[in-house]
Design an enzyme around this catalytic site. Sequence first.
Site, PDB file in Angstrom:
ATOM      1  N   ARG A  28       0.815  -1.215   0.000  1.00 24.17           N
ATOM      2  CA  ARG A  28       0.000   0.000   0.000  1.00 24.17           C
ATOM      3  C   ARG A  28       0.849   1.266   0.000  1.00 24.17           C
ATOM      4  O   ARG A  28       0.317   2.367   0.095  1.00 24.17           O
ATOM      5  CB  ARG A  28      -0.935   0.008   1.217  1.00 24.17           C
ATOM      6  CG  ARG A  28      -2.062  -0.999   1.069  1.00 24.17           C
ATOM      7  CD  ARG A  28      -3.037  -0.957   2.228  1.00 24.17           C
ATOM      8  NE  ARG A  28      -4.169  -1.841   1.934  1.00 24.17           N
ATOM      9  CZ  ARG A  28      -5.062  -2.231   2.834  1.00 24.17           C
ATOM     10  NH1 ARG A  28      -4.950  -1.812   4.084  1.00 24.17           N
ATOM     11  NH2 ARG A  28      -6.058  -3.023   2.499  1.00 24.17           N
ATOM     12  N   GLU A  40      -2.112  -9.568  -4.424  1.00 25.25           N
ATOM     13  CA  GLU A  40      -3.445 -10.144  -4.641  1.00 25.25           C
ATOM     14  C   GLU A  40      -3.366 -11.644  -4.927  1.00 25.25           C
ATOM     15  O   GLU A  40      -4.219 -12.407  -4.496  1.00 25.25           O
ATOM     16  CB  GLU A  40      -4.174  -9.425  -5.784  1.00 25.25           C
ATOM     17  CG  GLU A  40      -4.562  -7.972  -5.464  1.00 25.25           C
ATOM     18  CD  GLU A  40      -5.471  -7.834  -4.243  1.00 25.25           C
ATOM     19  OE1 GLU A  40      -6.145  -8.814  -3.868  1.00 25.25           O
ATOM     20  OE2 GLU A  40      -5.500  -6.747  -3.644  1.00 25.25           O
ATOM     21  N   GLN A  45      -5.739 -17.138  -1.455  1.00 27.98           N
ATOM     22  CA  GLN A  45      -6.191 -18.193  -0.532  1.00 27.98           C
ATOM     23  C   GLN A  45      -5.445 -18.143   0.787  1.00 27.98           C
ATOM     24  O   GLN A  45      -5.311 -19.142   1.464  1.00 27.98           O
ATOM     25  CB  GLN A  45      -5.990 -19.581  -1.155  1.00 27.98           C
ATOM     26  CG  GLN A  45      -7.130 -20.032  -2.035  1.00 27.98           C
ATOM     27  CD  GLN A  45      -6.752 -19.995  -3.497  1.00 27.98           C
ATOM     28  OE1 GLN A  45      -5.699 -19.490  -3.849  1.00 27.98           O
ATOM     29  NE2 GLN A  45      -7.615 -20.512  -4.335  1.00 27.98           N
ATOM     30  N   THR A  46      -4.941 -16.966   1.131  1.00 22.08           N
ATOM     31  CA  THR A  46      -4.058 -16.870   2.284  1.00 22.08           C
ATOM     32  C   THR A  46      -4.409 -15.629   3.090  1.00 22.08           C
ATOM     33  O   THR A  46      -4.725 -14.589   2.517  1.00 22.08           O
ATOM     34  CB  THR A  46      -2.596 -16.776   1.783  1.00 22.08           C
ATOM     35  OG1 THR A  46      -2.316 -17.918   0.979  1.00 22.08           O
ATOM     36  CG2 THR A  46      -1.613 -16.705   2.908  1.00 22.08           C
ATOM     37  N   TYR A  85      -1.364 -24.220  -2.580  1.00 23.38           N
ATOM     38  CA  TYR A  85      -1.967 -23.816  -3.858  1.00 23.38           C
ATOM     39  C   TYR A  85      -0.901 -23.387  -4.854  1.00 23.38           C
ATOM     40  O   TYR A  85      -0.859 -22.234  -5.291  1.00 23.38           O
ATOM     41  CB  TYR A  85      -2.971 -22.679  -3.673  1.00 23.38           C
ATOM     42  CG  TYR A  85      -4.091 -22.970  -2.712  1.00 23.38           C
ATOM     43  CD1 TYR A  85      -5.256 -23.605  -3.141  1.00 23.38           C
ATOM     44  CD2 TYR A  85      -3.994 -22.603  -1.379  1.00 23.38           C
ATOM     45  CE1 TYR A  85      -6.286 -23.869  -2.268  1.00 23.38           C
ATOM     46  CE2 TYR A  85      -5.022 -22.862  -0.493  1.00 23.38           C
ATOM     47  CZ  TYR A  85      -6.167 -23.495  -0.937  1.00 23.38           C
ATOM     48  OH  TYR A  85      -7.179 -23.737  -0.073  1.00 23.38           O
ATOM     49  N   TYR A 123     -11.980 -11.169  -9.671  1.00 15.27           N
ATOM     50  CA  TYR A 123     -11.668 -10.490  -8.410  1.00 15.27           C
ATOM     51  C   TYR A 123     -10.309  -9.795  -8.491  1.00 15.27           C
ATOM     52  O   TYR A 123     -10.164  -8.612  -8.178  1.00 15.27           O
ATOM     53  CB  TYR A 123     -11.662 -11.481  -7.236  1.00 15.27           C
ATOM     54  CG  TYR A 123     -11.152 -10.836  -5.969  1.00 15.27           C
ATOM     55  CD1 TYR A 123     -12.009 -10.073  -5.171  1.00 15.27           C
ATOM     56  CD2 TYR A 123      -9.806 -10.924  -5.597  1.00 15.27           C
ATOM     57  CE1 TYR A 123     -11.537  -9.438  -4.032  1.00 15.27           C
ATOM     58  CE2 TYR A 123      -9.327 -10.295  -4.460  1.00 15.27           C
ATOM     59  CZ  TYR A 123     -10.201  -9.551  -3.684  1.00 15.27           C
ATOM     60  OH  TYR A 123      -9.733  -8.910  -2.574  1.00 15.27           O
ATOM     61  N   ASP A 141     -15.682 -10.747  -3.441  1.00 16.75           N
ATOM     62  CA  ASP A 141     -15.135 -12.004  -2.918  1.00 16.75           C
ATOM     63  C   ASP A 141     -15.899 -12.383  -1.651  1.00 16.75           C
ATOM     64  O   ASP A 141     -16.944 -11.803  -1.365  1.00 16.75           O
ATOM     65  CB  ASP A 141     -13.633 -11.869  -2.639  1.00 16.75           C
ATOM     66  CG  ASP A 141     -13.351 -10.979  -1.441  1.00 16.75           C
ATOM     67  OD1 ASP A 141     -14.269 -10.240  -1.014  1.00 16.75           O
ATOM     68  OD2 ASP A 141     -12.214 -11.024  -0.918  1.00 16.75           O
ATOM     69  N   CYS A 195     -16.402  -6.490  10.262  1.00 15.91           N
ATOM     70  CA  CYS A 195     -17.538  -7.356   9.947  1.00 15.91           C
ATOM     71  C   CYS A 195     -16.991  -8.757   9.643  1.00 15.91           C
ATOM     72  O   CYS A 195     -17.100  -9.283   8.550  1.00 15.91           O
ATOM     73  CB  CYS A 195     -18.309  -6.793   8.755  1.00 15.91           C
ATOM     74  SG  CYS A 195     -19.941  -7.519   8.551  1.00 15.91           S
ATOM     75  N   CYS A 202     -20.278  -5.738  15.956  1.00 13.40           N
ATOM     76  CA  CYS A 202     -21.439  -4.886  15.645  1.00 13.40           C
ATOM     77  C   CYS A 202     -21.588  -3.731  16.626  1.00 13.40           C
ATOM     78  O   CYS A 202     -22.064  -2.656  16.263  1.00 13.40           O
ATOM     79  CB  CYS A 202     -22.720  -5.720  15.653  1.00 13.40           C
ATOM     80  SG  CYS A 202     -22.708  -7.055  14.454  1.00 13.40           S
ATOM     81  N   CYS A 211     -27.499  -1.300   8.766  1.00 14.82           N
ATOM     82  CA  CYS A 211     -27.346  -2.741   8.582  1.00 14.82           C
ATOM     83  C   CYS A 211     -28.655  -3.462   8.899  1.00 14.82           C
ATOM     84  O   CYS A 211     -29.108  -3.514  10.042  1.00 14.82           O
ATOM     85  CB  CYS A 211     -26.223  -3.242   9.492  1.00 14.82           C
ATOM     86  SG  CYS A 211     -25.960  -5.010   9.357  1.00 14.82           S
TER      87      CYS A 211
HETATM   88  N1  ADE Z   1      -7.209  -9.316   0.706  1.00 15.33           N
HETATM   89  C1  ADE Z   1      -7.118  -9.440  -0.620  1.00 15.33           C
HETATM   90  N2  ADE Z   1      -6.557  -8.360  -1.168  1.00 15.33           N
HETATM   91  C2  ADE Z   1      -6.269  -7.527  -0.152  1.00 15.33           C
HETATM   92  C3  ADE Z   1      -5.672  -6.255  -0.067  1.00 15.33           C
HETATM   93  N3  ADE Z   1      -5.255  -5.632  -1.157  1.00 15.33           N
HETATM   94  N4  ADE Z   1      -5.558  -5.701   1.138  1.00 15.33           N
HETATM   95  C4  ADE Z   1      -5.971  -6.352   2.224  1.00 15.33           C
HETATM   96  N5  ADE Z   1      -6.530  -7.533   2.223  1.00 15.33           N
HETATM   97  C5  ADE Z   1      -6.683  -8.125   1.042  1.00 15.33           C
HETATM   98 FE1  SF4 Z   2     -21.275  -6.128   9.951  1.00 11.19          FE
HETATM   99 FE2  SF4 Z   2     -23.714  -5.076  10.257  1.00 11.19          FE
HETATM  100 FE3  SF4 Z   2     -22.379  -5.955  12.378  1.00 11.19          FE
HETATM  101 FE4  SF4 Z   2     -21.573  -3.777  11.142  1.00 11.19          FE
HETATM  102  S1  SF4 Z   2     -23.490  -4.044  12.214  1.00 11.19           S
HETATM  103  S2  SF4 Z   2     -20.284  -5.436  11.826  1.00 11.19           S
HETATM  104  S3  SF4 Z   2     -22.047  -4.271   9.009  1.00 11.19           S
HETATM  105  S4  SF4 Z   2     -23.117  -7.175  10.665  1.00 11.19           S
END
Ligand code: ADE
Ligand code: SF4
Length: 357
Positions: A28, A40, A45-46, A85, A123, A141, A195, A202, A211
């Site tokens: 980033r 990515e 898968q990790t 994988y 994706y 995803d 989430c 929540c 939500c």
């Molecule tokens: N999972 C998959 N791609 C990601 C990303 N760019 N940053 C954080 N988590 C991810």
């Molecule tokens: Fe996820 Fe809804 Fe809970 Fe927020 S309130 S963490 S969006 S389930």
Amino acid sequence: MNSESAISIISTTLQEWYSTHRRDLPWRTNSDPYRIWLSEIILQQTRVEQGLPYFERITHRFPDVHTLANAPIDELLKLWQGLGYYSRARNLYAAAQQVVRDFGGRFPDSYDTLLQLKGVGEYTAAAIASIAYGEAKAVVDGNVFRVISRLYALDTPTYTTEGKKQFTTLAQQLLDPSHPSEHNQALMDFGAMQCTPASPRCSDCPLQAHCLAYASDTVSQYPVRRSATPKRERFFHYLMIVNGNNTYIQQREHKDIWQHLWEFPLLEADHEMSTEEWLQDPLLAPFAQQTLRMETPVKLRHILSHQIIHALFVTLHVSGTVELPPESSWRTLSLSDLSGVAVSRLTEKFLVKSEHN
Ligand code: ADE
Ligand code: SF4
């Protein structure tokens, strides 16, 4: 409030949350498409924590797509060891060569052209296009399925064609077209940190008021999943021969798990053989006369996404000239070189456990 402004409030709230909660991740720090692509693929898968050291090692050894494309694939497979994988690594390598050969060394810079790269699906193309180039493509995803199914209390199962279509449409509507990179990454981190699958936070969630699952106290019912399909069970019987400083290995060639990785001579059976039964197998029997000692057999269970491998490793210490079975592809390898070849995680577990690593 009309639905359009509700949608923009959701994306704005997500981005505000992201501005204070975002994870500091090494891909980033700039928008280099090579690093974003690599991250990515690793994260397909990790989990992030598990993938991070691999990202660091791979980018250290291969700082750009040219270095990767020009290296022998074995070096990448070796660095990939433990991530599993392995088709991801092979596709990664093939895609690096595509970039150099077919794209003149410049990373493809749109969703549609990214899709031409090996191992890059919808994706991954959406993630790279949005994060590296600011293209307004929503990522979809498991994270996104979960967050959206909860926000909208949407009970279409995510694995159906219909479900995928609905979720993709909603995800695209939710996307803030002027900040696709922030929006998508906010959603990724929000799904991973707030989430979450098992116990979403929540009570301190900034989207609580928007939500529908929270409002109806049904959060735990989302997302609606498929019933688990039973995993295929396989029975692998491995033979490690130790002859002085040497052992024997072979490379997996067939289109199956662990293609191109190395392993000890293997008998796959349709049932779990006992050590006694395995010792009488024609593959092993010729060594009976030469055997000095047998180590305690090691039994391991190895779980893959669609398979369970029941493995039995028998180690025989033998003396004299080892007659390789006719037409076998066994190679002689010095024991000290074992750690230098790319093996499956199952074999790695065995080597660690039996202290041959
Ligand atoms: N999972 C998959 N791609 C990601 C990303 N760019 N940053 C954080 N988590 C991810
Ligand atoms: Fe996820 Fe809804 Fe809970 Fe927020 S309130 S963490 S969006 S389930």
